[in-house]
Design a protein around this motif. Structure first.
Motif, PDB file in Angstrom:
ATOM      1  N   LEU A  41      51.447  -2.089  30.277  1.00  0.00           N
ATOM      2  CA  LEU A  41      52.364  -1.756  31.185  1.00  0.00           C
ATOM      3  C   LEU A  41      53.290  -0.590  30.734  1.00  0.00           C
ATOM      4  CD1 LEU A  41      53.264  -2.210  34.073  1.00  0.00           C
ATOM      5  CD2 LEU A  41      54.938  -4.086  33.234  1.00  0.00           C
ATOM      6  N   ILE A  42      53.857  -0.767  29.438  1.00  0.00           N
ATOM      7  CA  ILE A  42      54.645   0.086  28.702  1.00  0.00           C
ATOM      8  C   ILE A  42      54.042   1.481  28.562  1.00  0.00           C
ATOM      9  CG2 ILE A  42      56.181   0.531  26.820  1.00  0.00           C
ATOM     10  CD1 ILE A  42      56.591  -2.536  26.714  1.00  0.00           C
ATOM     11  N   LEU A  43      52.911   1.301  27.967  1.00  0.00           N
ATOM     12  CA  LEU A  43      52.202   2.677  27.673  1.00  0.00           C
ATOM     13  C   LEU A  43      51.767   3.411  29.002  1.00  0.00           C
ATOM     14  CD1 LEU A  43      49.716   1.297  24.715  1.00  0.00           C
ATOM     15  CD2 LEU A  43      51.763   2.878  24.494  1.00  0.00           C
ATOM     16  N   THR A  44      51.532   2.656  29.902  1.00  0.00           N
ATOM     17  CA  THR A  44      51.166   3.455  31.318  1.00  0.00           C
ATOM     18  C   THR A  44      52.421   4.016  31.798  1.00  0.00           C
ATOM     19  OG1 THR A  44      49.548   1.565  31.925  1.00  0.00           O
ATOM     20  CG2 THR A  44      50.713   3.145  33.649  1.00  0.00           C
ATOM     21  N   LYS A  45      53.746   3.501  31.737  1.00  0.00           N
ATOM     22  CA  LYS A  45      54.877   4.020  32.042  1.00  0.00           C
ATOM     23  C   LYS A  45      54.995   5.246  31.055  1.00  0.00           C
ATOM     24  CE  LYS A  45      56.022   1.257  35.472  1.00  0.00           C
ATOM     25  NZ  LYS A  45      55.996   1.923  36.808  1.00  0.00           N
ATOM     26  N   ASP A  46      54.822   5.243  29.948  1.00  0.00           N
ATOM     27  CA  ASP A  46      55.139   6.447  28.876  1.00  0.00           C
ATOM     28  C   ASP A  46      54.217   7.427  29.108  1.00  0.00           C
ATOM     29  OD1 ASP A  46      56.214   7.394  26.481  1.00  0.00           O
ATOM     30  OD2 ASP A  46      54.249   7.031  25.652  1.00  0.00           O
ATOM     31  N   LEU A  47      53.104   7.007  29.616  1.00  0.00           N
ATOM     32  CA  LEU A  47      51.974   8.035  30.027  1.00  0.00           C
ATOM     33  C   LEU A  47      52.616   8.958  31.025  1.00  0.00           C
ATOM     34  CD1 LEU A  47      48.979   9.381  29.654  1.00  0.00           C
ATOM     35  CD2 LEU A  47      48.186   7.518  31.090  1.00  0.00           C
ATOM     36  N   GLU A  48      52.856   8.298  32.117  1.00  0.00           N
ATOM     37  CA  GLU A  48      53.453   8.679  33.418  1.00  0.00           C
ATOM     38  C   GLU A  48      54.638  10.007  33.138  1.00  0.00           C
ATOM     39  OE1 GLU A  48      54.626   5.766  36.072  1.00  0.00           O
ATOM     40  OE2 GLU A  48      52.471   5.058  36.287  1.00  0.00           O
ATOM     41  N   VAL A  49      55.313   9.351  32.272  1.00  0.00           N
ATOM     42  CA  VAL A  49      56.650  10.321  31.650  1.00  0.00           C
ATOM     43  C   VAL A  49      56.074  11.540  30.840  1.00  0.00           C
ATOM     44  CG1 VAL A  49      58.471  10.449  30.052  1.00  0.00           C
ATOM     45  CG2 VAL A  49      58.413   8.349  31.616  1.00  0.00           C
ATOM     46  N   LYS A  50      55.116  11.089  30.044  1.00  0.00           N
ATOM     47  CA  LYS A  50      54.577  12.210  29.135  1.00  0.00           C
ATOM     48  C   LYS A  50      53.794  13.306  30.164  1.00  0.00           C
ATOM     49  CE  LYS A  50      55.275  10.420  24.791  1.00  0.00           C
ATOM     50  NZ  LYS A  50      55.167   9.333  23.787  1.00  0.00           N
ATOM     51  N   GLN A  51      52.972  12.895  31.074  1.00  0.00           N
ATOM     52  CA  GLN A  51      52.368  13.493  31.946  1.00  0.00           C
ATOM     53  C   GLN A  51      53.221  14.456  32.814  1.00  0.00           C
ATOM     54  OE1 GLN A  51      50.199  11.567  35.168  1.00  0.00           O
ATOM     55  NE2 GLN A  51      48.967  13.246  35.551  1.00  0.00           N
ATOM     56  N   THR A  52      54.429  13.941  33.268  1.00  0.00           N
ATOM     57  CA  THR A  52      55.314  14.711  34.168  1.00  0.00           C
ATOM     58  C   THR A  52      56.090  15.685  33.243  1.00  0.00           C
ATOM     59  OG1 THR A  52      55.948  12.690  35.402  1.00  0.00           O
ATOM     60  CG2 THR A  52      57.490  14.462  35.359  1.00  0.00           C
ATOM     61  N   ALA A  53      56.333  15.474  31.982  1.00  0.00           N
ATOM     62  CA  ALA A  53      56.980  16.573  30.997  1.00  0.00           C
ATOM     63  C   ALA A  53      55.802  17.467  30.870  1.00  0.00           C
ATOM     64  CB  ALA A  53      57.181  15.807  29.811  1.00  0.00           C
ATOM     65  N   TYR A  54      54.366  17.143  30.453  1.00  0.00           N
ATOM     66  CA  TYR A  54      53.397  18.181  30.313  1.00  0.00           C
ATOM     67  C   TYR A  54      53.333  19.138  31.487  1.00  0.00           C
ATOM     68  CZ  TYR A  54      48.733  20.342  30.200  1.00  0.00           C
ATOM     69  OH  TYR A  54      47.725  20.973  30.349  1.00  0.00           O
ATOM     70  N   LEU A  55      53.353  18.591  32.694  1.00  0.00           N
ATOM     71  CA  LEU A  55      53.047  19.473  34.070  1.00  0.00           C
ATOM     72  C   LEU A  55      54.508  20.315  33.986  1.00  0.00           C
ATOM     73  CD1 LEU A  55      51.495  16.578  36.432  1.00  0.00           C
ATOM     74  CD2 LEU A  55      50.444  18.738  35.197  1.00  0.00           C
ATOM     75  N   ARG A  56      55.542  19.636  33.969  1.00  0.00           N
ATOM     76  CA  ARG A  56      56.866  20.638  33.955  1.00  0.00           C
ATOM     77  C   ARG A  56      56.752  21.684  32.945  1.00  0.00           C
ATOM     78  NH1 ARG A  56      60.680  17.169  32.300  1.00  0.00           N
ATOM     79  NH2 ARG A  56      60.750  18.124  30.464  1.00  0.00           N
ATOM     80  N   GLU A  57      56.298  21.437  31.539  1.00  0.00           N
ATOM     81  CA  GLU A  57      56.266  22.427  30.602  1.00  0.00           C
ATOM     82  C   GLU A  57      55.095  23.414  30.998  1.00  0.00           C
ATOM     83  OE1 GLU A  57      57.894  23.367  28.104  1.00  0.00           O
ATOM     84  OE2 GLU A  57      59.247  21.924  28.324  1.00  0.00           O
ATOM     85  N   LYS A  58      53.965  23.080  31.703  1.00  0.00           N
ATOM     86  CA  LYS A  58      53.226  24.077  32.137  1.00  0.00           C
ATOM     87  C   LYS A  58      53.632  25.108  33.237  1.00  0.00           C
ATOM     88  CE  LYS A  58      48.339  24.222  33.675  1.00  0.00           C
ATOM     89  NZ  LYS A  58      47.247  24.318  33.669  1.00  0.00           N
ATOM     90  N   THR A  59      54.331  24.234  33.869  1.00  0.00           N
ATOM     91  CA  THR A  59      54.950  25.145  35.087  1.00  0.00           C
ATOM     92  C   THR A  59      55.916  26.191  34.542  1.00  0.00           C
ATOM     93  OG1 THR A  59      54.799  23.578  36.823  1.00  0.00           O
ATOM     94  CG2 THR A  59      56.069  25.214  37.300  1.00  0.00           C
ATOM     95  N   LEU A  60      56.775  25.746  33.532  1.00  0.00           N
ATOM     96  CA  LEU A  60      57.760  26.595  32.917  1.00  0.00           C
ATOM     97  C   LEU A  60      57.171  27.748  32.362  1.00  0.00           C
ATOM     98  CD1 LEU A  60      60.298  24.063  31.675  1.00  0.00           C
ATOM     99  CD2 LEU A  60      60.756  25.796  33.663  1.00  0.00           C
ATOM    100  N   VAL A  61      55.906  27.500  31.609  1.00  0.00           N
ATOM    101  CA  VAL A  61      55.232  28.573  30.783  1.00  0.00           C
ATOM    102  C   VAL A  61      54.510  29.386  31.816  1.00  0.00           C
ATOM    103  CG1 VAL A  61      53.173  28.809  29.192  1.00  0.00           C
ATOM    104  CG2 VAL A  61      54.774  26.965  28.635  1.00  0.00           C
TER     105      VAL A  61
END
Length: 188
Positions: A41-61
């Motif tokens: 459960l903790i790793l799933t929430k962490d994955l969601e946060v890291k996926q959001t950060a990755y997608l945000r960075e992709k948009t910014l790049v």
């Protein structure tokens, strides 16, 4: 719950036993399962946060606002989170499989194992069911008695049909005919 000579039907409860070893294995399994599920459960929430950060960075790049280095870093963290989550899920499967095998070897019925895993409740009382309809031909246990896993405690025999071997003396042979009906009386 039955005595020698009792008629029983298929699926009837013959005895209720308590297995300390099976209870301990189930308790350990449920504890490990709960711990791993919390981590998942903790790793799933962490994955969601890291996926959001990755997608945000992709948009910014893509918009030229952020350097590609930040995108690669976010992507690496996202992939690491995916691997961690997959590894814990695989470990949960392994723990469940190994414990189920151990409990099966101990003779615990599959439905009890599944019921305990799904409910999180351990019932120390294990019901022994009759595998067939018949008669209790042997009972080698008394209430409160300790038994080993290799001990035969009950025997159920199907007495239909029953074969009887009879000795016929030479002087009785003329009294016998092929297909003759015979009545047998038992002293018990």
């Amino acid at each position: 719950l039955v005595e020698e000579g009792d008629q029983v039907s298929k699926g009837q409860v013959l005895a209720v036993i308590q297995s300390l070893e099976a209870t301990q294995v189930l308790k350990k399994l449920l504890s490990q399962k709960n711990d791993i599920e919390k981590e998942i459960l903790i790793l799933t929430k962490d994955l969601e946060v890291k996926q959001t950060a990755y997608l945000r960075e992709k948009t910014l790049v893509d918009e030229g606002i952020s350097p590609k280095k930040d995108l690669y870093e976010a992507e690496s963290l996202y992939q690491a989170a995916q691997v961690s989550l997959a590894a814990r899920k695989k470990e949960l499967g392994f723990v469940l499989s190994a414990s189920k095998s151990e409990l099966n070897i101990m003779g615990l019925p599959q439905y009890i194992i599944e019921q305990s895993i799904n409910s999180g409740f351990i019932d120390p009382n294990i019901k022994i069911f009759s595998p067939m309809a018949g008669v209790i031909s042997m009972r080698n246990i008394n209430p409160g008695e300790a038994i080993s896993s290799s001990q035969k405690i009950l025997s159920v025999d199907n007495l239909k049909p029953i074969w009887i071997n009879v000795d016929v003396y030479q002087e009785q042979i003329p009294l016998m005919e092929l297909g003759q009906k015979v009545k047998i009386k038992s002293s018990s």
